[in-house]
Design an enzyme around this catalytic site. Structure first.
Site, PDB file in Angstrom:
ATOM      1  N   HIS A  34     -11.718  10.572 -77.711  1.00 58.50           N
ATOM      2  CA  HIS A  34     -13.003  10.206 -78.329  1.00 58.50           C
ATOM      3  C   HIS A  34     -13.474  11.404 -79.141  1.00 58.50           C
ATOM      4  O   HIS A  34     -13.805  12.446 -78.576  1.00 58.50           O
ATOM      5  CB  HIS A  34     -14.007   9.873 -77.212  1.00 58.50           C
TER       6      HIS A  34
ATOM      7  N   ARG B 144     -16.229  12.820 -80.614  1.00 57.87           N
ATOM      8  CA  ARG B 144     -17.684  12.612 -80.612  1.00 57.87           C
ATOM      9  C   ARG B 144     -18.321  13.348 -81.781  1.00 57.87           C
ATOM     10  O   ARG B 144     -17.807  14.368 -82.244  1.00 57.87           O
ATOM     11  CB  ARG B 144     -18.285  13.108 -79.295  1.00 57.87           C
TER      12      ARG B 144
ATOM     13  N   THR C  86     -19.568   7.453 -72.230  1.00 57.82           N
ATOM     14  CA  THR C  86     -20.045   6.260 -72.928  1.00 57.82           C
ATOM     15  C   THR C  86     -20.798   5.343 -71.953  1.00 57.82           C
ATOM     16  O   THR C  86     -20.237   4.899 -70.956  1.00 57.82           O
ATOM     17  CB  THR C  86     -18.858   5.498 -73.553  1.00 57.82           C
TER      18      THR C  86
ATOM     19  N   ARG D   2     -18.144  17.779 -78.526  1.00 62.20           N
ATOM     20  CA  ARG D   2     -18.266  18.504 -77.255  1.00 62.20           C
ATOM     21  C   ARG D   2     -16.923  18.735 -76.566  1.00 62.20           C
ATOM     22  O   ARG D   2     -16.783  19.641 -75.774  1.00 62.20           O
ATOM     23  CB  ARG D   2     -19.234  17.804 -76.314  1.00 62.20           C
TER      24      ARG D   2
ATOM     25  N   ASN E 203      -6.708   8.527 -71.358  1.00 60.78           N
ATOM     26  CA  ASN E 203      -7.708   9.277 -72.120  1.00 60.78           C
ATOM     27  C   ASN E 203      -7.659  10.753 -71.694  1.00 60.78           C
ATOM     28  O   ASN E 203      -7.818  11.064 -70.508  1.00 60.78           O
ATOM     29  CB  ASN E 203      -9.089   8.670 -71.824  1.00 60.78           C
TER      30      ASN E 203
ATOM     31  N   HIS F  82     -13.154   1.953 -68.110  1.00 58.98           N
ATOM     32  CA  HIS F  82     -14.329   2.743 -67.724  1.00 58.98           C
ATOM     33  C   HIS F  82     -14.532   2.691 -66.218  1.00 58.98           C
ATOM     34  O   HIS F  82     -14.718   1.623 -65.658  1.00 58.98           O
ATOM     35  CB  HIS F  82     -15.617   2.307 -68.431  1.00 58.98           C
TER      36      HIS F  82
ATOM     37  N   GLU G 156     -12.379  -4.348 -75.802  1.00 59.34           N
ATOM     38  CA  GLU G 156     -12.175  -3.625 -74.540  1.00 59.34           C
ATOM     39  C   GLU G 156     -13.387  -3.925 -73.669  1.00 59.34           C
ATOM     40  O   GLU G 156     -14.525  -3.618 -74.054  1.00 59.34           O
ATOM     41  CB  GLU G 156     -12.052  -2.114 -74.779  1.00 59.34           C
TER      42      GLU G 156
ATOM     43  N   GLU H 246     -11.202   6.673 -80.042  1.00 60.11           N
ATOM     44  CA  GLU H 246     -12.535   6.119 -79.737  1.00 60.11           C
ATOM     45  C   GLU H 246     -13.526   6.780 -80.676  1.00 60.11           C
ATOM     46  O   GLU H 246     -13.492   8.001 -80.865  1.00 60.11           O
ATOM     47  CB  GLU H 246     -12.936   6.493 -78.311  1.00 60.11           C
TER      48      GLU H 246
ATOM     49  N   HIS I 189     -10.949  14.883 -71.027  1.00 57.62           N
ATOM     50  CA  HIS I 189     -11.323  15.903 -70.037  1.00 57.62           C
ATOM     51  C   HIS I 189     -10.470  17.168 -70.146  1.00 57.62           C
ATOM     52  O   HIS I 189     -10.888  18.233 -69.717  1.00 57.62           O
ATOM     53  CB  HIS I 189     -11.194  15.342 -68.622  1.00 57.62           C
TER      54      HIS I 189
HETATM   55  N1  PXP Z   1     -12.778   3.181 -72.444  1.00 57.78           N
HETATM   56  C1  PXP Z   1     -13.796   3.695 -73.164  1.00 57.78           C
HETATM   57  C2  PXP Z   1     -14.247   2.950 -74.371  1.00 57.78           C
HETATM   58  C3  PXP Z   1     -14.406   4.909 -72.805  1.00 57.78           C
HETATM   59  O1  PXP Z   1     -15.418   5.405 -73.544  1.00 57.78           O
HETATM   60  C4  PXP Z   1     -13.906   5.612 -71.686  1.00 57.78           C
HETATM   61  C5  PXP Z   1     -14.493   6.942 -71.327  1.00 57.78           C
HETATM   62  O2  PXP Z   1     -14.189   7.881 -72.289  1.00 57.78           O
HETATM   63  C6  PXP Z   1     -12.838   5.043 -70.976  1.00 57.78           C
HETATM   64  C7  PXP Z   1     -12.299   3.816 -71.354  1.00 57.78           C
HETATM   65  C8  PXP Z   1     -12.243   5.727 -69.789  1.00 57.78           C
HETATM   66  O3  PXP Z   1     -13.206   5.802 -68.770  1.00 57.78           O
HETATM   67  P1  PXP Z   1     -12.926   6.717 -67.521  1.00 57.78           P
HETATM   68  O4  PXP Z   1     -12.894   8.131 -68.023  1.00 57.78           O
HETATM   69  O5  PXP Z   1     -14.091   6.446 -66.630  1.00 57.78           O
HETATM   70  O6  PXP Z   1     -11.622   6.286 -66.956  1.00 57.78           O
END
Ligand code: PXP
Length: 239
Positions: free
Chosen positions: A43, A45, A100, A49, A7, A190, A150, A69, A10
């Site tokens: 994602h 959003r 999330t 953001r 992901n 997550h 997931e 996402e 960031h």
């Molecule tokens: N899976 C989903 C559905 C999420 O919303 C996120 C966070 O954006 C992640 C995985 C990844 O989580 P993390 O950034 O804590 O690794």
């Protein structure tokens, strides 16, 4: 082999802090892909953001597998149907959350979520639902027609004792087994880190892990020396 989805939200967060062109999430995605990432996750959003519409469109063209996402929201559904990512992961979304929080309440919103799943699948998009490792939510997910769940690993990741961690791992394992029995593919994510990922990897039903924060955090640290060296080289060459 368990697949890894990276992901890159960031990266966009850093860019948006300055409304600058860099760092560019699609460029970071290509580096992640070159390092072996099986898919790239962003994602989009509703409040935009971090990830912007332009990022999603570019990523769709550049990466081999894009997992978008998204909230079950009219505007975002329309964008997903236009862009057609390889995969859509439906997540709950609150305006003021930092990330999330919790999984989708599929059991409580069966009709709305089933409609969204149907609409996305019609466009050839593979659909996953982000849920807590709860049997009721797994069963409801299968009823929507989604192809994957997931499992939210946040409670496992935040467990403050070995006993709590074991309990959460058991919940994830049971949810994963139930999902497979219902012919759903299973991923998890997550809060996963270099320290806590190994116990999750051992769950045989989990085919994919989605990780963002900890990989980006590590990338900043391992890249710092090189970035400073490059700037110093430039400065020194000018004198
Ligand atoms: N899976 C989903 C559905 C999420 O919303 C996120 C966070 O954006 C992640 C995985 C990844 O989580 P993390 O950034 O804590 O690794």
């Amino acid at each position: 082999m368990v697949r890894l989805g990276v992901n890159v939200d960031h990266v966009a967060t850093v860019r948006q802090a300055r409304r600058a062109p860099e760092p560019d999430p699609p460029a970071a995605a290509l580096l992640a892909q070159r390092a072996g990432a099986d898919s790239i996750i962003v994602h989009l959003r509703e409040d935009r953001r971090h990830i912007q519409d332009r990022d999603v469109k570019l990523l769709k063209k550049k990466v081999k597998r894009l997992n978008l996402e998204m909230a079950v929201a009219k505007e975002i559904l329309k964008i997903a149907c236009e862009v057609r990512p390889d995969q859509a992961t439906l997540v709950p979304e609150k305006r003021r959350e930092l990330t999330t929080e919790g999984g989708l309440d599929v059991a409580g919103n069966l009709e709305k979520i089933s409609k969204a799943v149907k609409r996305l699948k019609k466009k050839g998009i593979f659909v996953s639902l982000f849920i807590d490792p709860d049997l009721k939510q797994v069963i409801a997910s299968a009823e929507t027609g989604a192809q994957m769940v997931e499992l939210h690993t946040g409670c496992y990741a935040e467990a403050k004792s070995k006993k709590k961690e074991d309990k959460e791992l058991k919940r994830i394992t049971m949810a994963a087994q139930k999902a497979r029995k219902l012919s759903l593919e299973v991923s998890a994510g997550h809060g996963l880190t270099y320290q806590n990922v190994s116990r999750i990897v051992k769950i045989p039903e989990i085919e994919e892990l989605n990780i963002g924060h900890n990989i980006i955090a590590r990338a900043v640290m391992v890249g710092m020396k090189e970035a400073v060296r490059e700037m110093l080289d430039l400065i020194k060459r000018r004198r």
